[in-house]
Design a protein around this motif. Structure first.
Motif, mmCIF file in Angstrom:
data_model
loop_
_atom_site.group_PDB
_atom_site.id
_atom_site.type_symbol
_atom_site.label_atom_id
_atom_site.label_comp_id
_atom_site.label_asym_id
_atom_site.label_seq_id
_atom_site.Cartn_x
_atom_site.Cartn_y
_atom_site.Cartn_z
ATOM 1 N N UNK A 62 0.829 -1.204 0.000
ATOM 2 C CA UNK A 62 0.000 0.000 0.000
ATOM 3 C C UNK A 62 0.863 1.252 0.000
ATOM 4 N N UNK A 63 1.975 1.229 0.718
ATOM 5 C CA UNK A 63 2.863 2.391 0.724
ATOM 6 C C UNK A 63 3.427 2.653 -0.668
ATOM 7 N N UNK A 64 3.812 1.598 -1.372
ATOM 8 C CA UNK A 64 4.332 1.786 -2.736
ATOM 9 C C UNK A 64 3.236 2.245 -3.689
ATOM 10 N N UNK A 65 2.022 1.720 -3.516
ATOM 11 C CA UNK A 65 0.906 2.177 -4.345
ATOM 12 C C UNK A 65 0.602 3.644 -4.071
ATOM 13 N N UNK A 66 0.712 4.061 -2.815
ATOM 14 C CA UNK A 66 0.457 5.453 -2.456
ATOM 15 C C UNK A 66 1.400 6.395 -3.191
ATOM 16 N N UNK A 67 2.700 6.133 -3.109
ATOM 17 C CA UNK A 67 3.652 7.051 -3.729
ATOM 18 C C UNK A 67 3.610 6.967 -5.244
ATOM 19 N N UNK A 68 3.284 5.798 -5.776
ATOM 20 C CA UNK A 68 3.124 5.706 -7.232
ATOM 21 C C UNK A 68 1.917 6.505 -7.706
ATOM 22 N N UNK A 118 0.632 9.186 -6.100
ATOM 23 C CA UNK A 118 0.907 10.609 -5.916
ATOM 24 C C UNK A 118 1.852 11.155 -6.983
ATOM 25 N N UNK A 119 2.567 10.268 -7.662
ATOM 26 C CA UNK A 119 3.474 10.735 -8.710
ATOM 27 C C UNK A 119 2.726 11.222 -9.944
ATOM 28 N N UNK A 120 1.458 10.841 -10.060
ATOM 29 C CA UNK A 120 0.649 11.283 -11.207
ATOM 30 C C UNK A 120 0.126 12.691 -10.956
ATOM 31 N N UNK A 121 0.193 13.522 -11.991
ATOM 32 C CA UNK A 121 -0.300 14.900 -11.912
ATOM 33 C C UNK A 121 -1.161 15.162 -13.137
ATOM 34 N N UNK A 122 -2.362 15.726 -12.953
ATOM 35 C CA UNK A 122 -2.984 16.133 -11.681
ATOM 36 C C UNK A 122 -3.633 14.957 -10.976
ATOM 37 N N UNK A 123 -3.994 15.175 -9.729
ATOM 38 C CA UNK A 123 -4.631 14.144 -8.933
ATOM 39 C C UNK A 123 -6.151 14.232 -9.074
ATOM 40 N N UNK A 124 -6.804 13.189 -8.618
ATOM 41 C CA UNK A 124 -8.256 13.124 -8.712
ATOM 42 C C UNK A 124 -8.889 13.425 -7.357
ATOM 43 N N UNK A 125 -10.153 13.670 -7.415
ATOM 44 C CA UNK A 125 -10.932 13.985 -6.220
ATOM 45 C C UNK A 125 -10.987 12.793 -5.267
ATOM 46 N N UNK A 126 -10.971 11.559 -5.820
ATOM 47 C CA UNK A 126 -11.067 10.369 -4.987
ATOM 48 C C UNK A 126 -9.786 10.156 -4.189
ATOM 49 N N UNK A 127 -8.637 10.535 -4.736
ATOM 50 C CA UNK A 127 -7.375 10.380 -4.021
ATOM 51 C C UNK A 127 -7.376 11.214 -2.744
ATOM 52 N N UNK A 128 -8.061 12.345 -2.760
ATOM 53 C CA UNK A 128 -8.160 13.179 -1.558
ATOM 54 C C UNK A 128 -8.813 12.397 -0.421
ATOM 55 N N UNK A 129 -9.842 11.642 -0.727
ATOM 56 C CA UNK A 129 -10.507 10.847 0.302
ATOM 57 C C UNK A 129 -9.587 9.761 0.835
ATOM 58 N N UNK A 130 -8.811 9.150 -0.051
ATOM 59 C CA UNK A 130 -7.870 8.123 0.399
ATOM 60 C C UNK A 130 -6.830 8.711 1.345
ATOM 61 N N UNK A 131 -6.328 9.900 1.030
ATOM 62 C CA UNK A 131 -5.347 10.545 1.897
ATOM 63 C C UNK A 131 -5.957 10.923 3.246
ATOM 64 N N UNK A 132 -7.225 11.310 3.254
ATOM 65 C CA UNK A 132 -7.895 11.605 4.528
ATOM 66 C C UNK A 132 -7.886 10.383 5.445
ATOM 67 N N UNK A 133 -8.168 9.213 4.879
ATOM 68 C CA UNK A 133 -8.182 7.999 5.684
ATOM 69 C C UNK A 133 -6.779 7.611 6.130
ATOM 70 N N UNK A 134 -5.792 7.737 5.239
ATOM 71 C CA UNK A 134 -4.426 7.370 5.594
ATOM 72 C C UNK A 134 -3.844 8.289 6.665
ATOM 73 N N UNK A 135 -4.236 9.541 6.667
ATOM 74 C CA UNK A 135 -3.776 10.456 7.707
ATOM 75 C C UNK A 135 -4.523 10.242 9.015
#
Length: 691
Positions: free
Chosen positions: A256-262, A264-281
């Protein structure tokens, strides 16, 4: 088909496709040379010239011939010839079929070879995760022999995916309506569909109440299709204290950590990734030292990504996109709720780590700033956001002084600011009402503790010093009581609390450690304080999710300091003892969390320097904070008092733990204290003079 000749121009009428065939006498059959023959007739209408393709002409001719043969009264041979002609596909179609079958056979052969090589390289092959019924999809052994039975394209795709997954048999579960549910895989971790459903139900039942951001009514496949990162984040959160597979969270941490940084390397990010980061934090992956904790960095990315895609201006998202964007009412409400969750998460991460927050509380999140109903947050979300805004106000009031090297407010202003913020907190409690949920009440008590921890920065000579310490005692006890109320006879939510609540429990434990071993101990109920402290360590060890993770280490630090510091029974302070400076902090740059960092520093000096904070000893015999009970020689005797791991004691780098980190650090931002100390803990020449 109809053709007309006018002025030397031949017009083609496409109505031949629907026109009935004309019957003209003429020879047809080779057997008797007679019989009716169907040909296209000429009409009298005129139409623009349209040239039919050769394929259309051949198909039309074949249809006419078949119709004529079937309607003729010829011999049985004629009828059989007509049936065979009708069954026979065209040459291009036969070639296409042969090509597809050959391609499928080649792909199956390649996948078989890959599967055989994987099985030969690994000691055991991965077991099948889901055994579908025999009628659902064939196994590998009879797959090629049953290719003719793959009439349904989904069945063929499912079988090929079985091979790609390296699984024997059908790892795809077919629902009663015929829909195929694939197993989900991330690197070496594979979950069957039933396990995924169980984990999602567990997430929404136990974890979702602490962060009501997602929609429970949506299926797991919806979240996977929207974002694999969000899907696996939900799974990792649900895997905390998962009794069916206790090693699942540890297994998911690396992938999951490798999937996370892979991602985040994509630009721009999507709205759904914001929700994933909320849970991970909110529920970070397990760590054993703060130096490897990316939560604060992720919280900064979270806010930046949210603003980059325009979440702070939900009704003007097209201003942040290359094309016009319009949202339905439900989508707009969800974006507003997500923006509120982003600020709440960023605030909690900053508060729990003693860092300045980067929140952005603007008009969008004002309770009375927006007249549109789409901007109104759910009641629970709005209440918790109000609480976090108060935490932000406390941080800015006490720890953002530009005239001070560490940002502390001047002593002359601290007392008046404390009175002002106390009235503000009372107003918030009154506005939220008495019918708050247990979780929202817990967040409110945590905010009160964050506010009252500023008492450790008061000067002992200030007139309100004792008063502020007593208010800190009340805030600490009220917060811990709210934590313990999560444990009920019907079930406990304590193991599933957020990382922020865990950090505040740790701060409360160190607060009791300080107060009950100082001159202030004679002003409170000492027996009640000891009970609170013991239960606080129990709570921290209950929340610990992995062996030797940071909560279990800090619980051991607390227990060792408690047993070595007098256990609240110091006799040097008499009942009439005056105020002294024993509660002053040396670490003053971590805001309300300075107490925690200061206590860990002192533990290093008092225990590691004397060789008492040994890792092996702590693992075999974890420290029991209750002085009336000796530390158990059998760690399994009291599971609540046994750390999942233990606090590190050796300073020389040893083997890495389950998280790939050295096992001697707790708060690595202070590791400069250990620089150059080769023979530590047996000598402390470089740190002499620190107390």
């Amino acid at each position: 088909m109809a053709m007309t000749r006018s002025s030397g121009v031949v017009d083609w009428n496409p109505t031949f496709m629907n026109a009935p065939p004309a019957v003209v006498p003429g020879p047809l059959s080779r057997s008797n040379g007679s019989g009716p023959h169907h040909v296209g007739g000429f009409g009298a209408t005129t139409s623009p010239l349209v040239s039919p393709t050769n394929t259309q002409l051949r198909s039309q001719k074949r249809t006419h011939n078949l119709a004529g043969l079937e309607s003729s009264a010829g011999s049985g041979d004629d009828i059989e010839e007509a049936v065979e002609l009708k069954k026979r596909p065209s040459a291009p179609k036969r070639a296409w079929k042969r090509s597809k079958h050959a391609e499928m056979e080649r792909e199956i052969k390649n996948l078989r070879d890959q599967l055989a090589s994987q099985q030969s390289s690994s000691p055991t092959a991965p077991p099948p995760l889901i055994k579908a019924p025999d009628t659902a999809s064939p196994t590998i052994s009879n797959l090629q022999s049953n290719l003719d039975h793959y009439i349904d394209s989904e069945e063929a795709v499912a079988s090929l995916l079985d091979l790609r997954s390296g699984l024997e048999g059908g790892s795809f579960l077919r629902s009663p309506n015929g829909h195929i549910h694939p197993a989900r895989r991330i690197e070496s971790v594979t979950l069957q569909h039933d396990r995924v459903l169980e984990l999602f139900r567990r997430f929404f039942r136990l974890f979702h109440p602490f962060m009501p951001l997602l929609e429970p009514e949506k299926p797991a496949d919806h979240y996977y299709d929207a974002s694999p990162l969000l899907f696996w984040t939900i799974v990792s959160v649900a895997a905390r204290h998962y009794p069916s597979d206790k090693a699942l969270l540890t297994s998911l941490s690396g992938p999951l950590s490798r999937l996370l940084w892979a991602t985040l390397a994509d630009v721009p990010q999507s709205y759904i990734v914001v929700k994933a980061l909320c849970l991970l934090c909110t529920w970070p992956l397990p760590i054993s030292s703060t130096s490897s904790d990316p939560t604060f960095m992720l919280s900064g990315l979270l806010l930046t990504i949210a603003m980059q895609i325009g979440l702070h201006r939900p009704s003007h998202a097209q201003d942040f996109a290359r094309f016009r964007v319009e949202f339905r009412e439900e989508e707009l409400k969800d974006r507003v709720k997500t923006w509120g969750a982003v600020n709440a998460v960023v605030q909690r991460v900053a508060t729990g780590l003693g860092q300045p927050p980067s929140t952005f509380y603007d008009w969008t999140l004002e309770p009375s700033g927006a007249d549109e109903i789409n901007y109104h947050l759910p009641q629970e979300v709005q209440a918790r956001l109000t609480i976090e805004r108060f935490c932000n106000k406390v941080t800015k009031a006490f720890y953002s002084n530009r005239s001070d090297p560490v940002g502390l407010v001047d002593d002359n202003q601290r007392s008046s600011l404390t009175d002002f913020l106390a009235r503000d907190l009372e107003d918030i409690e009154e506005s939220l009402g008495p019918n708050l949920s247990a979780i929202t009440t817990l967040y409110l008590r945590a905010a009160s503790l964050h506010f009252r921890l500023s008492a450790f920065f008061d000067s002992p000579s200030s007139k309100d010093y004792n008063l502020h310490l007593f208010a800190l005692w009340m805030a600490t006890s009220s917060f811990l009581e709210s934590v313990f109320e999560l444990e009920t006879s019907s079930g406990s939510l304590l193991p599933f609390v957020t990382n922020y609540i865990l950090q505040m429990i740790i701060a409360a434990g160190f607060t009791l450690l300080k107060l009950l071993n100082s001159f202030f101990a004679h002003h409170v109920d000492l027996a009640y304080g000891k009970e609170l402290f013991t239960n606080a360590i129990r709570a921290i060890r209950t929340i610990s999710v992995a062996t030797n993770d940071l909560p279990s280490r800090l619980a051991e630090v607390l227990a060792q300091l408690w047993r070595g510091g007098g256990s609240g029974t110091k006799t040097e302070y008499g009942e009439n003892s005056g105020i002294d400076s024993s509660l002053q902090l040396k670490v003053r740059c971590r805001m309300s969390m300075s107490l925690v960092y200061d206590s860990v520093w002192r533990w290093r000096e008092e225990f590691q320097a004397k060789g008492r904070g040994n890792l092996e000893t702590a693992v075999k015999n974890p420290t029991n904070p209750d002085t009336t009970v000796e530390s158990s020689t059998n760690p399994s005797a009291d599971p609540l008092l046994v750390t999942s791991g233990a606090m590190g004691g050796s300073v020389t780098p040893g083997p890495s733990n389950a998280f790939g980190e050295s096992n001697y650090e707790v708060f690595d931002p202070l590791n400069w204290v250990l620089d150059g100390v080769i023979e530590f803990p047996y000598g402390l020449s470089d740190t002499s003079g620190m107390t």
